[in-house]
Structure formats: C-alpha cells, structure tokens
Design an enzyme around this catalytic site. Structure first.
Site, PDB file in Angstrom:
ATOM      1  CE  LYS A   1     -11.968   8.015 -18.959  1.00 48.37           C
ATOM      2  NZ  LYS A   1     -12.346   9.281 -18.349  1.00 48.37           N
TER       3      LYS A   1
ATOM      4  CE1 TYR B   1     -15.983  11.216 -16.775  1.00 49.42           C
ATOM      5  CE2 TYR B   1     -15.798  11.289 -14.386  1.00 49.42           C
ATOM      6  CZ  TYR B   1     -16.062  10.588 -15.543  1.00 49.42           C
ATOM      7  OH  TYR B   1     -16.381   9.266 -15.470  1.00 49.42           O
TER       8      TYR B   1
ATOM      9  NE  ARG C   1      -3.076   0.169   3.147  1.00 51.19           N
ATOM     10  CZ  ARG C   1      -2.462   0.344   4.329  1.00 51.19           C
ATOM     11  NH1 ARG C   1      -1.856   1.477   4.597  1.00 51.19           N
ATOM     12  NH2 ARG C   1      -2.481  -0.613   5.234  1.00 51.19           N
TER      13      ARG C   1
ATOM     14  CG  ASP D   1      -9.321  16.109 -15.343  1.00 46.85           C
ATOM     15  OD1 ASP D   1      -8.596  15.543 -16.187  1.00 46.85           O
ATOM     16  OD2 ASP D   1     -10.343  15.585 -14.868  1.00 46.85           O
TER      17      ASP D   1
END
Ligand SMILES: *Cc1c(COP(=O)(O)O)cnc(C)c1O
Length: 381
Positions: free
Chosen positions: A199, A102, A50, A174
C-alpha cells in the site's frame, strides 16, 4: 548525516549508502540465490538468499529506521508478515483482535491458524473496557488496526499498550493505513508494527510485500528464524521497488493527506452522500484522538451511499477513480467493501460491525484534486 536526521533524510539514506564497488547511488538488485565461500565457514556475511540478501538488508534497515524500531523483517506480502507474527505463538495461546481489521486477517486467524490451536476473540477496539474484558490468562497478543478498514474507527494505542502490558501480552499494530509518516505505534507503547508494504510504503501499486518491525533483540531473533525456516521472504526485485517507493513517502503522504481532507470536506455536505467516515472531519466521533495520536489523517475515506444499487451506480460511473481492491497507490482507487475486501465476513459478520452494502471506500491518490472532485460529482449526480 546529522545526529537526528529527519524522516525524509532517513527514507532516502538509511540502509542505502552508495554501492562501495561502483558508486551507484541506488542499492543494486542482488539477483542471486547463493554466495561463493572461500573455505569452510568463511564468507562475506551472506550464504543463501532465503536467510539474507543485500537488497533485502537495505530495505529492512530503511523500514526499521522509519518506524524507529530495533529491526525490520520483510515478507512476501502483508499477510505473510502477519502470519509470521502469529507463528511466534504456540497451540493454546489466545489473541485479542480488533473486530474490524483487514478482511484477510480474520480469514487467516479463523480458517488457518485456529486449526493449529490458536484461539481468537474479536472486540470493538474503540472501547478499552471491552478490550480489557476479552483478556484471558493465555492471551499473548492484542492485534489492532487504527484507523480501521473500512469504518475508520480508531483505537487509543497508549491505552491498548497499557492493557496488553498489564496482562503480560504484546501489542501488535497493523499500521498500513497511516504509514510511519503519520503514526508511530512503537513510540506510543506498541511492541510490534506490521505493514502491507503493498500500500502506501511502496505506493505505486506495482508489487506486494509485508514487513514486521521489531522492538527487542528477542523479537528480531524470532523473526529472522521464521524468515529462514518458513521462507515467505520478499524477493530482491520487490525490495528494490519498495526502497524506491519509500524515498518519496513523505511528499506522497503530505499530498494524500491534503487531497483526502479536501475531498472528505467536499463529500460531507453532498446530497447523495448519507455519511462520510474520515478521522479528519470534526464530526468524526474520535477526531480528538486522531489529532492526538496521528500527525495527519491520510487519504482513506468511506462513504455511505444508502444502498447496493446506489453504490454500484457510483462505481460504474467513475472515470478517474479505478474500481479495484487495494489502496495507497499514486492512482485513486474506489472499492465496495461488502463484496470485495470484506466478502469473507458474510452478511452476519458485516452486520455485526456495521458494514453496509451501501458503503464505498475511496483511496484518494495523487491526481489533481479538482479532477477527482469533478469525477465524483458526475458519478454521484
Ligand atoms: C492489504 C492489507 C493487508 C494485507 O496485505 P497484502 O500485502 O495484500 O498481503 C493487511 N492489512 C491491511 C490494513 C491491508 O490494507
């Protein structure tokens, strides 16, 4: 490597030296949750996955190099990356956000983070004076997307950075739509960059992921702490997929851009298309800004068909384009923002930003552009 390696050289080599144990040219998928320790406090730099994992380290080094940032921090999805950025704030803090980002971003802000005392104001980020007016003494972040999804509106990143810094806030961009190949927000004054690696960065529609690129040691410490404390980290397998995808980012983006320009120019005069939203067209109202702050226009195109019925007619008839959410993969996708990515905004929310039921969004992939044009021609007939 030469002192100033180019983009593709970095994409193929940064963080990805051949494996010292075997000479493997690709970074292995380190499928391990933990690492053996020799004695108390003595290890090889890894204790628990982690916190850190060699495959993840390689991807983070690679993405930091591509955005020319201080460090990069990968998360389980684009939304988890955006959540990490916002989790650096505290109750009472205020965020100025683009009104046409978005769809998942305002859902996270309004339906989750507002319950923890964060406050949000949404503005048309095409207009710097509106951004400036939305700032309050408690504003900590200006969060923008450019071009926006799906209206392809741009904001001037240098102007945004100047406004944010004048108010002691950070500019977060972004950069999913452009990828670092066509737009480098940090060089224009931004403080943090986020991507949905799902993407263009991964590019093959086979895994989710998100990244935050930091520009200071403090941001890097904060983000590393949040990866460890919240645990929304990216698995080694997905890190491997993105490393593999990023190696071809430059050649993919060049073809996406060439096909995007060609199809936008072909659609513009089509009698069944009322309007084309694409920053590469000279008739786009912000074409000059696009030329100034981006080095390409990409492959995201939105068209106005005139009505929900006409949109559905087109969506039902395409054969090469696939009707699906998401974007940025090798395959061409077509989607209906009003009922898919932006359904959560509701009819009033969509009307407020000018998003209509007749709009259809294209993510132009890497198939032969002749085939894509022929597909759209038969579907629009
Ligand atoms: C897809 C997308 C996101 C969310 O990313 P996920 O990986 O789906 O969580 C955020 N911003 C933009 C611009 C996107 O296209």
């Amino acid at each position: 490597m030469s002192p100033q390696p180019g983009f593709s050289t970095l994409a193929i080599h940064a963080g990805q030296a051949p494996d010292p144990l075997t000479g493997a040219v690709n970074v292995p998928i380190y499928a391990t949750s933990t690492y053996v320790q020799e004695e108390i406090g003595k290890n090889k730099g890894y204790e628990y996955s982690r916190v850190s994992n060699p495959t993840r380290d390689a991807l983070e080094t690679s993405l930091a190099a591509l955005e020319a940032g201080r460090s990069a921090h990968v998360f389980a999805s684009g939304m988890a990356a955006i959540q990490a950025v916002l989790t650096r704030l505290s109750a009472g803090d205020h965020v100025v956000c683009g009104r046409n980002v978005y769809g998942g971003t305002p859902r996270l802000f309004n339906q989750v983070l507002s319950r923890f005392g964060l406050r949000f104001t949404y503005v048309d980020t095409r207009l710097p004076e509106l951004i400036e007016r939305a700032f309050e003494p408690a504003t900590r972040l200006l969060f923008v997307e450019t071009p926006t999804n799906p209206l392809m509106e741009l904001c001037d990143l240098q102007a945004c950075a100047a406004i944010a810094h004048r108010h002691g806030a950070e500019l977060v961009v972004d950069n999913t739509f452009m990828s670092p190949y066509f737009q480098r927000p940090l060089a224009l004054g931004a403080d943090l960059v986020v991507h949905s690696t799902t993407k263009f960065l991964n590019g093959h529609s086979d895994g989710l992921g998100g990244v935050v690129v930091a520009n200071t040691d403090q941001q890097a410490d904060d983000l590393r702490f949040l990866q460890k404390s919240i645990g929304a980290i990216l698995s080694p397998f997905e890190c491997f997929l993105i490393l593999r995808g990023v190696k071809t980012l430059a050649v993919r983006m060049r073809q996406h851009d060439a096909s995007g320009r060609r199809i936008a120019a072909w659609l513009a005069p089509h009698p069944a298309v009322r309007a084309v939203y694409y920053p590469g067209l000279v008739q786009h109202p912000q074409h000059a800004l696009a030329q100034r702050q981006m080095s390409g226009f990409g492959s995201m195109i939105t068209i106005e068909t005139g009505s929900l019925e006409r949109a559905n007619h087109l969506l039902r008839r395409v054969r090469v384009f696939c009707l699906a959410e998401s974007l940025g993969g090798v395959e061409s996708l077509i989607s209906h923002p009003a009922t898919m990515t932006h359904a959560a905004l509701g009819p009033d929310g969509r009307a407020a930003i000018g998003l209509t039921d007749g709009m259809v969004r294209l993510s132009v992939g890497l198939e032969d552009p002749e085939d894509l044009e022929a597909d759209l021609a038969q579907a629009l007939a």
